[in-house]
Design a protein around this motif. Structure first.
Motif, PDB file in Angstrom:
ATOM      1  N   THR A  52      25.257  70.943  37.209  1.00  0.00           N
ATOM      2  CA  THR A  52      24.487  71.978  37.897  1.00  0.00           C
ATOM      3  C   THR A  52      24.516  73.263  37.075  1.00  0.00           C
ATOM      4  O   THR A  52      25.588  73.840  36.870  1.00  0.00           O
ATOM      5  CB  THR A  52      25.103  72.253  39.290  1.00  0.00           C
ATOM      6  OG1 THR A  52      25.189  71.014  39.990  1.00  0.00           O
ATOM      7  CG2 THR A  52      24.261  73.248  40.061  1.00  0.00           C
ATOM      8  N   PRO A  53      23.341  73.743  36.616  1.00  0.00           N
ATOM      9  CA  PRO A  53      23.343  74.954  35.802  1.00  0.00           C
ATOM     10  C   PRO A  53      23.551  76.217  36.628  1.00  0.00           C
ATOM     11  O   PRO A  53      23.052  76.335  37.743  1.00  0.00           O
ATOM     12  CB  PRO A  53      21.948  74.955  35.176  1.00  0.00           C
ATOM     13  CG  PRO A  53      21.095  74.210  36.150  1.00  0.00           C
ATOM     14  CD  PRO A  53      22.006  73.172  36.769  1.00  0.00           C
ATOM     15  N   VAL A  54      24.311  77.166  36.065  1.00  0.00           N
ATOM     16  CA  VAL A  54      24.487  78.490  36.649  1.00  0.00           C
ATOM     17  C   VAL A  54      23.991  79.468  35.586  1.00  0.00           C
ATOM     18  O   VAL A  54      24.562  79.548  34.498  1.00  0.00           O
ATOM     19  CB  VAL A  54      25.967  78.776  36.991  1.00  0.00           C
ATOM     20  CG1 VAL A  54      26.131  80.193  37.520  1.00  0.00           C
ATOM     21  CG2 VAL A  54      26.494  77.750  37.981  1.00  0.00           C
ATOM     22  N   TYR A  55      22.907  80.187  35.900  1.00  0.00           N
ATOM     23  CA  TYR A  55      22.294  81.095  34.931  1.00  0.00           C
ATOM     24  C   TYR A  55      22.826  82.507  35.103  1.00  0.00           C
ATOM     25  O   TYR A  55      22.727  83.079  36.171  1.00  0.00           O
ATOM     26  CB  TYR A  55      20.764  81.085  35.082  1.00  0.00           C
ATOM     27  CG  TYR A  55      20.174  79.755  34.701  1.00  0.00           C
ATOM     28  CD1 TYR A  55      19.912  79.462  33.364  1.00  0.00           C
ATOM     29  CD2 TYR A  55      19.906  78.788  35.659  1.00  0.00           C
ATOM     30  CE1 TYR A  55      19.399  78.228  33.001  1.00  0.00           C
ATOM     31  CE2 TYR A  55      19.385  77.558  35.297  1.00  0.00           C
ATOM     32  CZ  TYR A  55      19.137  77.284  33.970  1.00  0.00           C
ATOM     33  OH  TYR A  55      18.638  76.057  33.611  1.00  0.00           O
ATOM     34  N   GLU A  56      23.398  83.062  34.036  1.00  0.00           N
ATOM     35  CA  GLU A  56      23.807  84.463  34.015  1.00  0.00           C
ATOM     36  C   GLU A  56      22.653  85.335  33.533  1.00  0.00           C
ATOM     37  O   GLU A  56      22.512  86.469  33.946  1.00  0.00           O
ATOM     38  CB  GLU A  56      25.019  84.655  33.107  1.00  0.00           C
ATOM     39  CG  GLU A  56      26.280  84.002  33.641  1.00  0.00           C
ATOM     40  CD  GLU A  56      27.486  84.245  32.754  1.00  0.00           C
ATOM     41  OE1 GLU A  56      27.338  84.754  31.612  1.00  0.00           O
ATOM     42  OE2 GLU A  56      28.600  83.935  33.199  1.00  0.00           O
ATOM     43  N   VAL A  57      21.857  84.812  32.598  1.00  0.00           N
ATOM     44  CA  VAL A  57      20.659  85.479  32.090  1.00  0.00           C
ATOM     45  C   VAL A  57      19.581  84.420  31.993  1.00  0.00           C
ATOM     46  O   VAL A  57      19.830  83.311  31.520  1.00  0.00           O
ATOM     47  CB  VAL A  57      20.903  86.128  30.705  1.00  0.00           C
ATOM     48  CG1 VAL A  57      19.623  86.761  30.173  1.00  0.00           C
ATOM     49  CG2 VAL A  57      22.029  87.142  30.768  1.00  0.00           C
ATOM     50  N   GLY A  58      18.363  84.777  32.408  1.00  0.00           N
ATOM     51  CA  GLY A  58      17.277  83.801  32.474  1.00  0.00           C
ATOM     52  C   GLY A  58      17.206  83.239  33.884  1.00  0.00           C
ATOM     53  O   GLY A  58      18.075  83.513  34.723  1.00  0.00           O
ATOM     54  N   VAL A  59      16.157  82.477  34.137  1.00  0.00           N
ATOM     55  CA  VAL A  59      15.928  81.926  35.471  1.00  0.00           C
ATOM     56  C   VAL A  59      15.684  80.427  35.350  1.00  0.00           C
ATOM     57  O   VAL A  59      14.832  79.995  34.565  1.00  0.00           O
ATOM     58  CB  VAL A  59      14.707  82.604  36.137  1.00  0.00           C
ATOM     59  CG1 VAL A  59      14.427  82.003  37.502  1.00  0.00           C
ATOM     60  CG2 VAL A  59      14.925  84.100  36.243  1.00  0.00           C
ATOM     61  N   GLY A  60      16.417  79.656  36.119  1.00  0.00           N
ATOM     62  CA  GLY A  60      16.236  78.213  36.113  1.00  0.00           C
ATOM     63  C   GLY A  60      14.847  77.835  36.605  1.00  0.00           C
ATOM     64  O   GLY A  60      14.291  78.469  37.490  1.00  0.00           O
ATOM     65  N   ASP A  61      14.300  76.777  35.995  1.00  0.00           N
ATOM     66  CA  ASP A  61      12.968  76.296  36.356  1.00  0.00           C
ATOM     67  C   ASP A  61      12.990  74.776  36.505  1.00  0.00           C
ATOM     68  O   ASP A  61      12.108  74.089  36.017  1.00  0.00           O
ATOM     69  CB  ASP A  61      11.952  76.741  35.309  1.00  0.00           C
ATOM     70  CG  ASP A  61      10.517  76.572  35.775  1.00  0.00           C
ATOM     71  OD1 ASP A  61      10.286  76.447  36.995  1.00  0.00           O
ATOM     72  OD2 ASP A  61       9.610  76.556  34.906  1.00  0.00           O
ATOM     73  N   GLY A  62      14.043  74.264  37.128  1.00  0.00           N
ATOM     74  CA  GLY A  62      14.112  72.831  37.408  1.00  0.00           C
ATOM     75  C   GLY A  62      14.624  72.013  36.246  1.00  0.00           C
ATOM     76  O   GLY A  62      15.335  72.499  35.365  1.00  0.00           O
ATOM     77  N   LEU A  63      14.209  70.738  36.262  1.00  0.00           N
ATOM     78  CA  LEU A  63      14.625  69.780  35.243  1.00  0.00           C
ATOM     79  C   LEU A  63      13.403  69.230  34.520  1.00  0.00           C
ATOM     80  O   LEU A  63      12.313  69.144  35.088  1.00  0.00           O
ATOM     81  CB  LEU A  63      15.393  68.622  35.879  1.00  0.00           C
ATOM     82  CG  LEU A  63      16.676  68.979  36.618  1.00  0.00           C
ATOM     83  CD1 LEU A  63      17.259  67.745  37.296  1.00  0.00           C
ATOM     84  CD2 LEU A  63      17.703  69.595  35.672  1.00  0.00           C
TER      85      LEU A  63
END
Length: 173
Positions: A52-63
């Motif tokens: 499971t990704p945790v983004y500190e910078v940037g925004v998750g956009d799925g897989l």
């Protein structure tokens, strides 16, 4: 893409150390891209499935189609940046993080088109999947730092001392 690099130290296996990628772009006039008409996405293979990704910078956009993480990079200074780590920690057995970079330019009205999208080397994320060969091909790769070796075992204990020998018997008379 005029520059791309991994700006964090190699993540340690088993840790939640953040992994950071920066991409720099220039315009047609060789000026630093200011991020106002450019989108940068990254597809990251974290080295193991189901993390499971945790983004500190940037925004998750799925897989992506290959179940890799897809992120929209944030623009800061002169770079597009993604900083991420897996909530579960990087895989214990080590391996590599692989990153594909996709760039999309926008016209003066903020619109994009097929000819304004490019995946450097290839991506399995839409809409780049249908533009390229349709497979993930990383532009950057970073190995994990392995876990430290366990401390050596203490040396075995010496065998117990033998009981003292009985006194010699008197000579026969």
């Amino acid at each position: 893409v005029t520059s791309y690099n991994i700006t964090s130290a190699a993540p340690a296996a088993g840790s939640t150390d953040a992994f950071e990628v920066r991409v720099g772009l220039t315009t047609d006039e060789n000026d630093v891209d200011d991020g106002s008409q450019t989108l940068v996405r990254m597809e990251l293979d974290p080295g193991a499935a189901s993390l499971t990704p945790v983004y500190e910078v940037g925004v998750g956009d799925g897989l992506s189609r290959e179940s890799y993480w897809v992120a929209n990079a944030s623009y800061s200074g002169s770079s597009f940046i993604v900083r991420v780590y897996p909530a579960e920690g990087w895989p214990e057995r080590g391996g590599t993080v692989r990153v594909a970079v996709m760039v999309e330019t926008l016209d003066a009205f903020g619109a994009s088109a097929r000819d304004r999208r490019l995946a450097y080397l290839g991506s399995s994320a839409e809409p780049y999947f249908s533009l390229e060969s349709g497979s993930f091909s990383p532009l950057l790769t970073q190995g994990f730092v392995g876990l430290p070796a366990p401390p050596p075992s203490p040396p075995p204990s010496p065998p117990p001392a033998l009981p003292p020998a009985p006194p010699p018997s008197p000579p026969p008379s």
